[in-house]
Design a protein around this motif. Structure first.
Motif, mmCIF file in Angstrom:
data_model
loop_
_atom_site.group_PDB
_atom_site.id
_atom_site.type_symbol
_atom_site.label_atom_id
_atom_site.label_comp_id
_atom_site.label_asym_id
_atom_site.label_seq_id
_atom_site.Cartn_x
_atom_site.Cartn_y
_atom_site.Cartn_z
ATOM 1 N N ALA A 8 -10.324 1.207 4.254
ATOM 2 C CA ALA A 8 -10.061 2.618 3.948
ATOM 3 C C ALA A 8 -8.701 2.804 3.303
ATOM 4 N N ARG A 9 -7.721 2.026 3.730
ATOM 5 C CA ARG A 9 -6.374 2.116 3.138
ATOM 6 C C ARG A 9 -6.404 1.697 1.685
ATOM 7 N N ASP A 10 -7.111 0.629 1.366
ATOM 8 C CA ASP A 10 -7.168 0.168 -0.023
ATOM 9 C C ASP A 10 -7.972 1.125 -0.901
ATOM 10 N N VAL A 11 -9.012 1.736 -0.329
ATOM 11 C CA VAL A 11 -9.780 2.729 -1.073
ATOM 12 C C VAL A 11 -8.896 3.937 -1.390
ATOM 13 N N MET A 12 -8.080 4.335 -0.431
ATOM 14 C CA MET A 12 -7.163 5.454 -0.647
ATOM 15 C C MET A 12 -6.219 5.159 -1.807
ATOM 16 N N LEU A 13 -5.684 3.940 -1.858
ATOM 17 C CA LEU A 13 -4.761 3.585 -2.932
ATOM 18 C C LEU A 13 -5.477 3.463 -4.269
ATOM 19 N N MET A 14 -6.713 3.006 -4.248
ATOM 20 C CA MET A 14 -7.481 2.924 -5.491
ATOM 21 C C MET A 14 -7.698 4.317 -6.091
ATOM 22 N N CYS A 15 -7.828 5.323 -5.230
ATOM 23 C CA CYS A 15 -8.008 6.692 -5.715
ATOM 24 C C CYS A 15 -6.748 7.221 -6.390
ATOM 25 N N LEU A 16 -5.595 6.613 -6.083
ATOM 26 C CA LEU A 16 -4.352 7.042 -6.724
ATOM 27 C C LEU A 16 -4.246 6.542 -8.159
ATOM 28 N N LEU A 17 -4.899 5.424 -8.476
ATOM 29 C CA LEU A 17 -4.729 4.787 -9.787
ATOM 30 C C LEU A 17 -5.094 5.701 -10.958
ATOM 31 N N PRO A 18 -6.269 6.366 -10.939
ATOM 32 C CA PRO A 18 -6.568 7.252 -12.076
ATOM 33 C C PRO A 18 -5.610 8.433 -12.175
ATOM 34 N N VAL A 19 -5.116 8.919 -11.034
ATOM 35 C CA VAL A 19 -4.144 10.020 -11.054
ATOM 36 C C VAL A 19 -2.856 9.557 -11.726
ATOM 37 N N LEU A 20 -2.379 8.369 -11.338
ATOM 38 C CA LEU A 20 -1.162 7.840 -11.941
ATOM 39 C C LEU A 20 -1.372 7.541 -13.419
ATOM 40 N N ALA A 21 -2.553 7.015 -13.754
ATOM 41 C CA ALA A 21 -2.836 6.668 -15.151
ATOM 42 C C ALA A 21 -2.812 7.899 -16.048
ATOM 43 N N ARG A 22 -3.298 9.026 -15.539
ATOM 44 C CA ARG A 22 -3.298 10.259 -16.336
ATOM 45 C C ARG A 22 -1.885 10.716 -16.679
#
Length: 199
Positions: free
Chosen positions: A107-121
């Motif tokens: 769950a922790r890694d999934v949470m961080l993966m969800c940050l990637l597209p936000v940061l990429a934008r």
């Protein structure tokens, strides 16, 4: 790569010695998965020990050979996370660890993966691994071979069980603390970017 200093120049080379070692670690992940599921515990422990040694080695070589690269900074934590995930699934498959532990860590890694597209934008890449995150990964990578060793009978198994679970709880705590730090850091970056855009 573990222990890379912040002020060291980061290159774009692909075929460096540390990167080749990281590729080797990634190639060992499916080997380890087969070994642990098929109950070849001794060989699985050997692969884990070799992976831990090469994790340390590629960081040392990256610094001494001045071969720190952006690819290496992504490959090394990727190999760590894959070994953690495969170890978790394999140990859960064999009922060595409970399913809730798999859920908590994944769950922790999934949470961080969800940050990637936000940061990429906002023009940012993956956040740099923090010392807390490295500590959590270190603890978990030591915990799982100990929990596997805990299947051995006698005093060795008992000691490995106690120490292995101590490393597990420390690792989970640090892993989530680092994850929350990454979320806070990402929010600050996005907020600063939004404020700059408004100005």
């Amino acid at each position: 790569m573990v222990g890379v200093q912040q002020d060291q120049e980061v290159g774009s080379s692909v075929w460096t010695v540390p990167n080749v070692i990281s590729f080797l670690r990634l190639a060992l992940v499916p080997v380890f998965a087969v070994l642990i599921v098929s109950h070849h515990d001794v060989w699985a422990l050997i692969v884990l020990a070799f992976s831990g040694f090469t994790d340390w080695l590629d960081g040392v070589l990256a610094r001494r050979l001045h071969q720190v690269s952006r690819l290496g900074q992504m490959l090394d934590p990727a190999a760590d996370r894959l070994f953690i995930f495969v170890s978790l699934v394999g140990l859960a498959w064999r009922d060595v660890v409970p399913l809730w532990l798999v859920v908590v860590i994944v769950a922790r890694d999934v949470m961080l993966m969800c940050l990637l597209p936000v940061l990429a934008r906002h023009g940012y890449g993956p956040l740099e691994v923090s010392i807390v995150g490295k500590g959590g990964t270190f603890a978990l990578l030591y915990a799982f071979p100990l929990l596997l060793l805990a299947e051995a009978p006698g005093v060795l198994g008992t000691v490995a069980h106690v120490v292995g679970w101590a490393f597990t709880f420390w690792g989970v705590g640090l892993y989530w603390l680092a994850g929350l730090q990454y979320v806070v850091q990402a929010r600050k970056l996005v907020a600063a970017d939004a404020a700059a855009g408004a100005a």
